[in-house]
Design a protein around this motif. Sequence first.
Motif, short mmCIF file in Angstrom:
data_model
loop_
_atom_site.label_atom_id
_atom_site.label_comp_id
_atom_site.label_asym_id
_atom_site.label_seq_id
_atom_site.Cartn_x
_atom_site.Cartn_y
_atom_site.Cartn_z
N LYS A 1 -1.99 2.22 -8.96
CA LYS A 1 -2.89 1.07 -9.12
C LYS A 1 -2.50 0.24 -10.34
CE LYS A 1 -7.31 1.59 -7.94
NZ LYS A 1 -8.64 2.16 -7.64
N ASN A 2 -2.05 0.90 -11.40
CA ASN A 2 -1.60 0.17 -12.60
C ASN A 2 -0.43 -0.75 -12.27
OD1 ASN A 2 -3.46 1.43 -14.18
ND2 ASN A 2 -2.04 2.92 -15.09
N GLN B 1 0.84 -1.20 0.00
CA GLN B 1 0.00 0.00 0.00
C GLN B 1 0.87 1.25 0.00
OE1 GLN B 1 -3.68 0.52 2.67
NE2 GLN B 1 -2.09 1.45 3.91
N ARG C 1 -1.91 -0.95 -3.74
CA ARG C 1 -3.14 -0.38 -3.17
C ARG C 1 -2.89 1.05 -2.73
NH1 ARG C 1 -4.50 -3.83 1.36
NH2 ARG C 1 -3.70 -2.27 2.77
N THR C 2 -3.88 1.91 -2.89
CA THR C 2 -3.70 3.32 -2.57
C THR C 2 -4.60 3.75 -1.41
OG1 THR C 2 -5.37 3.95 -4.20
CG2 THR C 2 -3.07 3.95 -4.93
N ILE D 1 -2.79 8.24 -8.41
CA ILE D 1 -3.42 7.01 -7.91
C ILE D 1 -3.51 5.96 -9.02
CG2 ILE D 1 -5.70 6.12 -7.19
CD1 ILE D 1 -5.77 8.69 -5.34
N GLN D 2 -3.86 6.43 -10.22
CA GLN D 2 -3.95 5.49 -11.34
C GLN D 2 -2.61 4.83 -11.62
OE1 GLN D 2 -7.02 4.79 -12.73
NE2 GLN D 2 -5.80 3.04 -13.37
N THR E 1 -9.17 6.35 -5.31
CA THR E 1 -8.37 5.67 -4.28
C THR E 1 -9.13 4.47 -3.71
OG1 THR E 1 -7.04 6.04 -2.30
CG2 THR E 1 -9.19 7.08 -2.32
N ASP E 2 -8.35 3.47 -3.27
CA ASP E 2 -8.97 2.30 -2.64
C ASP E 2 -9.42 2.62 -1.22
OD1 ASP E 2 -8.28 0.37 -4.77
OD2 ASP E 2 -6.22 0.83 -4.17
#
Length: 237
Positions: A122-123, A88, A127-128, A118-119, A147-148
């Motif tokens: 995540k890519n 994370q 986890r964000t 964030i993208q 965001t997660d």
Amino acid sequence: MTKLSVNINKIATLRNSRGGDVPNVVGFAKDAQRFGAEGITIHPRPDERHIRYQDARDLKPEVYTEYNIEGNPVKSFMDLVLEVKPTQVTLVPDAVDAITSNAGWDTIKHKDFLIDVIQEFKNNGIRTSIFVDPVLAQIEGAKLTGTDRIELYTEAYAHQYSLGNKDAIKPYFESARLANELDLGINAGHDLSLENIKFFKDEIPNLLEVSIGHALITESLYLGVENVIQMYLNKLK
Ligand SMILES: CC(=O)[C@@H](O)[C@H](O)COP(=O)(O)O
Ligand SMILES: NCC(=O)COP(=O)(O)O
């Protein structure tokens, strides 16, 4: 079930104060996990005054629980996180000269920036989470960033709780309720302690994780000092 992630910044502060490698940051993280920590958190700051970027790399093979790296997503931080690939990343809008984190994101003003950052994480399978004050508009804004999770900035709660004001939990409860409705995961941190953690955990629905450093290390000193003094006295008999 709320996970405890142990923030080891203070171990690096102590190490750096003598210029050597005592206490050893990686060794401490390994022991913390052996003692039950469910995650390890670090917050490398650009001036590397405690955790160094190299610590983040050295910890990677040894953190078998959840590895959480916090920081302001300036280029050097982004490169580091993309290289280390922790479980994370927690984005914190702290100024370079801030003594410690002192505010959450303005998720409305910085929406486009946060969406891009964030993208990218995540890519890369990371986890964000984003650090936010307990303000409903900011929680709604967080949702729009993709965001997660959010990390609720708990300094205000901790301070008010220490003054006996338990009503300080209210904005956190309302923010958590909204985050749950919006399907945002909820973390929390800053100045949480043995004194204030139980009430917070009991009042916040679906609290997934807390990261605790300053108080946990301070409490460990106090709870350990009697034992260690006795051990020295025994050696000196
Ligand atoms: C994000 C946050 O709340 C901080 O508590 C932080 O991770 C601690 O950083 P310092 O150890 O530099 O105060
Ligand atoms: N995200 C908060 C954290 O990692 C620890 O904060 P603190 O317990 O050192 O205040």
